[in-house]
Motif scaffolding. Structure first.
Motif, PDB file in Angstrom:
ATOM      1  N   TYR A 205       0.836  -1.186   0.000  1.00 32.57           N
ATOM      2  CA  TYR A 205       0.000   0.000   0.000  1.00 32.57           C
ATOM      3  C   TYR A 205       0.874   1.240   0.000  1.00 32.57           C
ATOM      4  O   TYR A 205       1.881   1.295   0.694  1.00 32.57           O
TER       5      TYR A 205
ATOM      6  N   VAL B 157       0.506   5.796  -0.253  1.00 38.60           N
ATOM      7  CA  VAL B 157      -0.437   6.899  -0.142  1.00 38.60           C
ATOM      8  C   VAL B 157       0.303   8.217  -0.338  1.00 38.60           C
ATOM      9  O   VAL B 157       1.501   8.312  -0.070  1.00 38.60           O
TER      10      VAL B 157
ATOM     11  N   LYS C  48      -4.093   9.673  -5.196  1.00 38.30           N
ATOM     12  CA  LYS C  48      -4.276   9.746  -3.747  1.00 38.30           C
ATOM     13  C   LYS C  48      -3.619   8.566  -3.027  1.00 38.30           C
ATOM     14  O   LYS C  48      -2.954   8.755  -2.024  1.00 38.30           O
ATOM     15  N   GLN C  49      -3.863   7.360  -3.513  1.00 43.98           N
ATOM     16  CA  GLN C  49      -3.343   6.160  -2.875  1.00 43.98           C
ATOM     17  C   GLN C  49      -3.359   5.020  -3.878  1.00 43.98           C
ATOM     18  O   GLN C  49      -3.904   5.160  -4.961  1.00 43.98           O
TER      19      GLN C  49
END
Length: 175
Positions: free
Chosen positions: A114, A116, A157-158
């Motif tokens: 992940y 961001v 954004k992510q």
């Protein structure tokens, strides 16, 4: 308006190793969260949510287990997101909305890396054929021009990088 794009990426050998280590770190964090909270649940201790677990993990667990210090070299928000994901599924279990969650396995392609956008001033740069990701640098996209590159109107954004069927995929949320 938010749009999601999914595209295959072509990482170099070093980037492949870094992505695999990030995915392994996320799997370790997710499974550790489930394991510790399962033990606490069985022993009638209070539940540690994602924030409390993150503090415990950084201050107590890593000091007691120096073999796992390699996880500190990873992108910190990726590990924290694994705690948040595990927290969500555990709360669904406690609310009787699902069964006890399964452990994540790197072999089954359940992990993800992940990333961001950190703040309003920093951006995740994207050019016509590549994207700049935290801790990885510039990664080439397999499909050219599939993500809009106009930074004035489109902001990434992510996103997540997943390993599926021997390939690496980038999924990003664009505003």
């Amino acid at each position: 308006m938010l749009n999601t794009y999914k595209v295959e990426i072509k990482p170099t050998a070093k980037q492949t190793w870094l992505i695999d280590s990030h995915i392994s770190g996320s799997c370790l964090a997710y499974n550790l969260f489930l394991d510790i909270n399962k033990q606490r649940y069985e022993q009638d201790y209070y539940y540690l949510d994602a924030d409390a677990f993150n503090k415990w993990f950084n201050h107590e667990y890593l000091e007691a287990n120096p073999d796992d210090m390699w996880i500190k070299n990873l992108y910190a928000k990726s590990v924290k997101q694994a705690f948040i994901d595990a927290d969500v599924v555990m709360k669904r279990f406690f609310n009787k909305q699902s069964v006890f969650p399964h452990w994540r396995s790197f072999k089954c392609g359940q992990g993800s890396y992940y990333f961001v956008k950190n703040n309003k001033t920093s951006i995740i740069s994207c050019q016509h054929h590549r994207i700049e990701l935290p801790k990885l640098g510039w990664v080439c996209l397999k499909e050219v021009g599939c993500i809009s590159t106009n930074a004035d109107y489109f902001v990434i954004k992510q996103g997540w990088i997943k390993f599926q069927a021997g390939r690496y995929y980038l999924t990003c949320l664009v505003e």
